[in-house]
Scaffold this active site. Structure first.
Site, PDB file in Angstrom:
ATOM      1  N   TRP B 103     -31.205  12.461  40.261  1.00 54.10           N
ATOM      2  CA  TRP B 103     -31.390  12.523  41.782  1.00 54.10           C
ATOM      3  C   TRP B 103     -32.748  12.241  42.423  1.00 54.10           C
ATOM      4  CZ3 TRP B 103     -26.600  11.669  42.153  1.00 54.10           C
ATOM      5  CH2 TRP B 103     -25.709  11.956  41.411  1.00 54.10           C
ATOM      6  N   ASP B 172     -35.758  19.233  47.241  1.00 62.15           N
ATOM      7  CA  ASP B 172     -34.128  19.008  47.184  1.00 62.15           C
ATOM      8  C   ASP B 172     -33.914  20.194  46.409  1.00 62.15           C
ATOM      9  OD1 ASP B 172     -31.662  18.870  46.217  1.00 62.15           O
ATOM     10  OD2 ASP B 172     -31.705  16.447  46.565  1.00 62.15           O
ATOM     11  N   LYS B 196     -22.807  23.499  45.613  1.00 58.01           N
ATOM     12  CA  LYS B 196     -23.151  24.161  44.385  1.00 58.01           C
ATOM     13  C   LYS B 196     -23.067  25.552  44.655  1.00 58.01           C
ATOM     14  CE  LYS B 196     -24.771  20.000  43.194  1.00 58.01           C
ATOM     15  NZ  LYS B 196     -24.109  19.073  42.109  1.00 58.01           N
TER      16      LYS B 196
END
Lengths: 361, 361
Positions: B103, B172, B196
């Site tokens: 990511w 992030d 999540k």
């Protein structure tokens, strides 16, 4: 009040009750997997099935040709109004736009950030109570595309014929997608936010011809703004809005069970007729949209005595006819009667209007 | 299998059962309004309440200072990786990025479309099994911001201390947001996708300091990509993802009821310890992440005999330990044990691992 009200919201809007009941179950445990629909990996077998069925059912319901991509996109319709000029309006070219209301004029503003826009027709000075006529329309000679909004929720107008442009037609069908059959071969691209006829808010669907898609730039745009990436990766370069795709799939199945778009169209016409017939025979209420362009989805009207609008809205709310206030920009009332809105609700509205008229007339 | 499995999905991931039960009710009829939560106008009083409560509960749970905006944004985390350089990386400036996994490296690729990126540290050649040390880190002299991904789901690493950059820190936090208390004053901006710890996929939350936000350009970006518009219009210049905001609000309430982030942190540590303790004492299984950087959220491991990984995954699936396969890029197993994952599931996993080891060891 009864358990479920008649909800006239313009969107997010009423959903089919069988869809809601299925979602209630699937949120806890879908396909007997021991996992709820919100909790599924977007790369797992359960979501693979959900996505594949949603696309297949969408194609079947809409009779969407094989040379069109069906994309599930985040960001609602508003992001589409930016992505389209970013992708399909190169420097030096012009796109034609019809200004038929707030969403159309917002799309024009957005497109102007990225390219040259020509307004092919507008009825702004008429408070958008009808669409531009052919005589009022002027296309640019060689437009990259011609953009219009097929249904204008705020004013209650709807295009019943396509604009006669020779450019590729791009249509924001947010508020009347799948309200009736569409001939997708006449469009280069159609998009719609889901929260009127086919699902929850925060999600859009796009139907794009391969030919038009080929015009989009390669590898320059942000991943999430790149139609080619979205098409190549089947709407999931990142984690998609899995629940929205699930719910849209359920709505497509509901339309299939209903008998398809032809049956939906008949039902929508029948519902709208109940309210329009009453309006056309009333002097107490004044419809906003002109007859030839009026919408099957959003019926807009006012009381002849403006001071009664607020009274009407309040009393309707108390009578279980919810969210019937017009958009703040034009006031009055708006009855949004999308696919899932029941015909009994139209009858209840007319009964309420009659009673209100006899009390205040 | 029992009604609900132990779902180790890395995201979309398991949600708190009380949240799912509340959602089942509210989908049909919320606040006794006669309308379901998916069907509410995003400008109506019910959704006003949902949005206001979601923000207030988020601020309370996260102890978010008043000079930070809380924004609910569509497009997930991936869109953020584009919006951040578009907004905060002007021409001629450089941003520092840490490359600590997929990511992070995707964010670097995305940022390079819009500006100049300096990689301050990378552990790519180590298969990202730990984070860069201070000695391995080189900041650029005057970075516009310093970006890192606080938890790397695929490799199972997590930053337990912030990088020591003097630039504004942008993080992030998609896979460990609200897994423990955060000191937001140390960040210029934090964002997280919801799927999540705090909700469904297709939605992000951003927490941005007013000072950092002031650097964003004015009126140039697409509406949906413009943090200033989002802040000025309180996350709804268009129709937001109303259901995601509702569900995030429910997750914030669940965290409050749990005792807040300090209690959540204790629980997450206790859960992770059960699995790590077993791994640390096993020669049959090999953990991927190095001890000092390992994640409370995602525990990655392999069988010492690679041919057993697939057997493990299949048998775990049949035993109701679902979605435990590692990411396709590194293989093996990954147990994601976010906030809502129950401690009983960690015990069940270790029991399964013991049994598996004794059978195949």
């Amino acid at each position: 009040m009864s358990e479920r009200a008649y909800n006239f919201s313009a969107g997010p809007a009423i959903l089919p009750e069988p869809v809601l009941k299925q979602a209630q179950k699937d949120i806890w445990n879908i396909f007997d997997s021991g996992m709820g629909v919100l909790e599924l990996s977007h790369r797992g077998p359960q979501f693979d099935r959900i996505l594949a069925e949603a696309e297949a059912d969408c194609r079947e319901v809409g009779n969407i040709p094989d040379n069109y991509r069906v994309l599930f996109l985040q960001g609602g319709a508003t992001l589409q109004t930016a992505m389209i000029p970013m992708s399909f309006l190169p420097a030096g070219e012009t796109a034609d736009y019809f200004d038929t209301g707030k969403w159309a004029s917002d799309a024009i503003k957005e497109a102007k950030k990225f390219g040259t826009v020509h307004v092919a027709g507008t009825t702004k000075e008429l408070k958008y109570k009808r669409l531009p006529t052919e005589a009022e329309t002027k296309f640019s000679p060689d437009a990259a595309y011609c953009f219009f909004v097929s249904n204008n929720t705020i004013y209650g107008t709807q295009w019943h014929n396509l604009p006669k442009s020779r450019a590729p037609i791009v249509c924001d069908m947010s508020s009347d997608f799948f309200c009736r059959p569409h001939d997708f071969t006449k469009y280069a691209m159609v998009y719609a936010s889901a929260q009127k006829n086919i699902g929850p808010s925060g999600q859009a669907i796009a139907v794009i011809s391969d030919e038009f898609l080929a015009n989009a730039p390669e590898g320059k745009l942000a991943t999430m703004l790149d139609y080619k990436v979205m098409a190549a990766q089947e709407s999931r370069p990142n984690t998609p809005n899995t629940f929205a795709i699930y719910l849209m799939g359920q709505c497509f199945k509901w339309i299939k069970n209903f008998g398809g778009l032809r049956a939906i169209e008949e039902y929508n016409k029948e519902k709208a007729k109940i309210v329009y017939d009453y309006l056309d025979n009333s002097k107490f209420f004044i419809p906003h949209a002109e007859k030839q362009d009026r919408s099957l989805m959003n019926i807009t009207f006012k009381c002849a005595k403006p001071e009664l609008d607020e009274v009407f809205i309040d009393q309707a709310e108390n009578a279980g006819l919810k969210t019937i206030a017009g958009h703040r920009s034009i006031g009055g009332m708006r009855a949004s009667i999308y696919n899932a809105f029941p015909i009994e609700g139209c009858r209840a509205l007319v009964k309420f209007m009659k009673d209100f008229e006899s009390k205040h007339g």
